[in-house]
Scaffold this motif. Structure first.
Motif, PDB file in Angstrom:
ATOM      1  N   HIS A 102       0.814  -1.228   0.000  1.00 20.42           N
ATOM      2  CA  HIS A 102       0.000   0.000   0.000  1.00 20.42           C
ATOM      3  C   HIS A 102       0.845   1.275   0.000  1.00 20.42           C
ATOM      4  O   HIS A 102       0.318   2.368   0.153  1.00 20.42           O
ATOM      5  N   TRP A 103       2.148   1.137  -0.153  1.00 21.59           N
ATOM      6  CA  TRP A 103       3.024   2.315  -0.115  1.00 21.59           C
ATOM      7  C   TRP A 103       2.869   3.148  -1.388  1.00 21.59           C
ATOM      8  O   TRP A 103       2.486   2.628  -2.450  1.00 21.59           O
ATOM      9  N   GLY A 104       3.208   4.413  -1.249  1.00 20.66           N
ATOM     10  CA  GLY A 104       3.324   5.297  -2.421  1.00 20.66           C
ATOM     11  C   GLY A 104       2.002   5.820  -2.953  1.00 20.66           C
ATOM     12  O   GLY A 104       1.940   6.311  -4.081  1.00 20.66           O
ATOM     13  N   LYS A 105       0.950   5.757  -2.157  1.00 14.75           N
ATOM     14  CA  LYS A 105      -0.360   6.230  -2.633  1.00 14.75           C
ATOM     15  C   LYS A 105      -0.908   7.379  -1.784  1.00 14.75           C
ATOM     16  O   LYS A 105      -2.074   7.746  -1.907  1.00 14.75           O
ATOM     17  N   GLY A 106      -0.066   7.895  -0.909  1.00 13.95           N
ATOM     18  CA  GLY A 106      -0.503   9.041  -0.099  1.00 13.95           C
ATOM     19  C   GLY A 106      -1.289   8.663   1.145  1.00 13.95           C
ATOM     20  O   GLY A 106      -1.762   9.535   1.881  1.00 13.95           O
ATOM     21  N   TYR A 107      -1.424   7.361   1.405  1.00 12.95           N
ATOM     22  CA  TYR A 107      -2.257   6.940   2.541  1.00 12.95           C
ATOM     23  C   TYR A 107      -1.641   7.348   3.884  1.00 12.95           C
ATOM     24  O   TYR A 107      -2.360   7.763   4.796  1.00 12.95           O
ATOM     25  N   ALA A 108      -0.324   7.189   4.025  1.00 11.92           N
ATOM     26  CA  ALA A 108       0.298   7.520   5.322  1.00 11.92           C
ATOM     27  C   ALA A 108       0.165   9.013   5.600  1.00 11.92           C
ATOM     28  O   ALA A 108      -0.093   9.410   6.744  1.00 11.92           O
ATOM     29  N   THR A 109       0.315   9.827   4.576  1.00 12.12           N
ATOM     30  CA  THR A 109       0.200  11.279   4.768  1.00 12.12           C
ATOM     31  C   THR A 109      -1.181  11.630   5.327  1.00 12.12           C
ATOM     32  O   THR A 109      -1.295  12.404   6.275  1.00 12.12           O
ATOM     33  N   VAL A 112      -1.586  10.268   9.002  1.00 13.76           N
ATOM     34  CA  VAL A 112      -0.905  11.114   9.996  1.00 13.76           C
ATOM     35  C   VAL A 112      -1.747  12.359  10.276  1.00 13.76           C
ATOM     36  O   VAL A 112      -1.917  12.758  11.432  1.00 13.76           O
ATOM     37  N   SER A 113      -2.343  12.948   9.240  1.00 11.86           N
ATOM     38  CA  SER A 113      -3.149  14.153   9.485  1.00 11.86           C
ATOM     39  C   SER A 113      -4.372  13.809  10.352  1.00 11.86           C
ATOM     40  O   SER A 113      -4.773  14.599  11.207  1.00 11.86           O
ATOM     41  N   ALA A 115      -4.436  11.374  12.617  1.00 12.39           N
ATOM     42  CA  ALA A 115      -3.919  11.116  13.975  1.00 12.39           C
ATOM     43  C   ALA A 115      -3.645  12.443  14.692  1.00 12.39           C
ATOM     44  O   ALA A 115      -3.844  12.558  15.905  1.00 12.39           O
ATOM     45  N   ILE A 116      -3.211  13.444  13.935  1.00  9.48           N
ATOM     46  CA  ILE A 116      -2.977  14.776  14.518  1.00  9.48           C
ATOM     47  C   ILE A 116      -4.315  15.350  15.011  1.00  9.48           C
ATOM     48  O   ILE A 116      -4.417  15.872  16.121  1.00  9.48           O
ATOM     49  N   THR A 117      -5.342  15.224  14.180  1.00  2.78           N
ATOM     50  CA  THR A 117      -6.675  15.698  14.574  1.00  2.78           C
ATOM     51  C   THR A 117      -7.117  15.015  15.862  1.00  2.78           C
ATOM     52  O   THR A 117      -7.600  15.657  16.801  1.00  2.78           O
ATOM     53  N   TYR A 118      -6.933  13.702  15.917  1.00  5.02           N
ATOM     54  CA  TYR A 118      -7.344  12.960  17.112  1.00  5.02           C
ATOM     55  C   TYR A 118      -6.554  13.455  18.337  1.00  5.02           C
ATOM     56  O   TYR A 118      -7.123  13.702  19.404  1.00  5.02           O
ATOM     57  N   ALA A 119      -5.239  13.606  18.159  1.00  2.00           N
ATOM     58  CA  ALA A 119      -4.375  13.987  19.286  1.00  2.00           C
ATOM     59  C   ALA A 119      -4.722  15.386  19.809  1.00  2.00           C
ATOM     60  O   ALA A 119      -4.808  15.596  21.026  1.00  2.00           O
ATOM     61  N   PHE A 120      -4.920  16.328  18.912  1.00  4.98           N
ATOM     62  CA  PHE A 120      -5.120  17.713  19.344  1.00  4.98           C
ATOM     63  C   PHE A 120      -6.589  17.993  19.700  1.00  4.98           C
ATOM     64  O   PHE A 120      -6.863  18.673  20.679  1.00  4.98           O
ATOM     65  N   ASN A 146       3.107  17.051   6.860  1.00  8.78           N
ATOM     66  CA  ASN A 146       2.117  17.312   7.905  1.00  8.78           C
ATOM     67  C   ASN A 146       2.555  18.409   8.869  1.00  8.78           C
ATOM     68  O   ASN A 146       1.961  18.568   9.937  1.00  8.78           O
ATOM     69  N   GLY A 147       3.605  19.123   8.501  1.00 12.52           N
ATOM     70  CA  GLY A 147       4.008  20.286   9.291  1.00 12.52           C
ATOM     71  C   GLY A 147       4.988  20.008  10.419  1.00 12.52           C
ATOM     72  O   GLY A 147       5.317  20.910  11.191  1.00 12.52           O
ATOM     73  N   PHE A 148       5.460  18.755  10.551  1.00 14.26           N
ATOM     74  CA  PHE A 148       6.439  18.451  11.601  1.00 14.26           C
ATOM     75  C   PHE A 148       7.775  19.136  11.260  1.00 14.26           C
ATOM     76  O   PHE A 148       8.158  19.224  10.090  1.00 14.26           O
ATOM     77  N   GLU A 149       8.463  19.562  12.315  1.00 11.32           N
ATOM     78  CA  GLU A 149       9.750  20.231  12.158  1.00 11.32           C
ATOM     79  C   GLU A 149      10.872  19.404  12.760  1.00 11.32           C
ATOM     80  O   GLU A 149      10.691  18.838  13.856  1.00 11.32           O
ATOM     81  N   LEU A 150      12.001  19.407  12.068  1.00 10.43           N
ATOM     82  CA  LEU A 150      13.179  18.698  12.591  1.00 10.43           C
ATOM     83  C   LEU A 150      13.754  19.502  13.753  1.00 10.43           C
ATOM     84  O   LEU A 150      14.112  20.665  13.582  1.00 10.43           O
ATOM     85  N   VAL A 151      13.837  18.868  14.950  1.00 11.93           N
ATOM     86  CA  VAL A 151      14.342  19.608  16.118  1.00 11.93           C
ATOM     87  C   VAL A 151      15.568  18.948  16.752  1.00 11.93           C
ATOM     88  O   VAL A 151      16.170  19.522  17.662  1.00 11.93           O
TER      89      VAL A 151
END
Ligand code: COA
Length: 177
Positions: A102-109, A112-113, A115-120, A146-151
């Motif tokens: 199922h890789w390469g079809k945009g599903y993980a992106t 993740v969005s 999961a962010i909704t659920y978390a926040f 998804n807007g994550f920043e490398l820290v």
């Protein structure tokens, strides 16, 4: 039909079922998937997976694990989870994987969005973080889209079979940013 917790356009986050475990077990042992998860060398027995399923069911306050489901066919695509949830500091670690077919079809992106909704919105957390190996370009892209920043970066921290020692990158996302 399994309960949907967060509905998206093409995929949704749903309650994991006992009958998912067989496919998850297969994917957990697939070296293409395992390579980028914790303990890349590990071999998992079916009984380990059943114990894992019971553990996530029991540890609901510290772990929220969702089945990623395709909306049209209801196919199981993978898992996504919020781990080590800290309701005092209001943060959690995000982790996910998809079956390689199922890789390469945009599903993980999209997952993740959701999961962010659920978390926040539902858990009222203020920060998510993720640890990703420097060579895992697909996952880095998913986080950045998804807007994550490398820290942070732990240099040559993780041994990945076939790749040697790779950096572990720490990404974070603050609510409202
Ligand atoms: C990481 C993973 C979840 C990505 O799932 P996916 O559904 O294929 O991801 P998406 O299709 O939503 O997005 C992948 C992005 O990475 C890009 N990408 C994929 N392989 C890449 C590579 N080798 N180099 C650069 N970019 C790459 C894709 O082009 C896409 O970006 P785009 O939308 O800008 O074109 C999946 O590969 C996986 O399960 N891997 C094994 C487990 C894992 O790594 N989990 C994460 C641990 S931190």
């Amino acid at each position: 039909m399994r309960p949907i917790i967060v509905k998206g356009q093409r995929v949704s986050l749903a309650v994991p079922l006992r009958e998912d475990v067989h496919l998850i077990w297969k994917w957990y042992n697939d070296r293409a998937v395992r390579k980028y998860l914790t303990k890349p060398h590990e071999v998992f027995f079916y009984e380990d997976e059943m114990e894992w399923y019971e553990a996530i069911r029991r540890e609901k306050s510290r772990e929220k694990v969702f089945a990623i489901i395709k909306n049209d066919s209801k196919t199981l695509l993978g898992l996504i989870g919020l781990h080590s949830i800290d309701f005092h500091s209001r943060n959690a670690e995000l982790g996910y994987f998809l079956g390689p077919e199922h890789w390469g079809k945009g599903y993980a992106t999209e997952a993740v969005s959701l999961a962010i909704t659920y978390a926040f919105d539902w858990l009222n957390l203020r920060k998510l973080y993720a640890r990703v190996f420097g060579s895992n370009l697909a996952s880095i892209r998913v986080l950045e889209k998804n807007g994550f920043e490398l820290v942070g970066r732990l240099k040559k921290h993780q041994y990945v079979p076939g790749e040697g020692f790779v950096d572990v990158l720490i990404y974070e996302l603050l609510r409202g940013e």
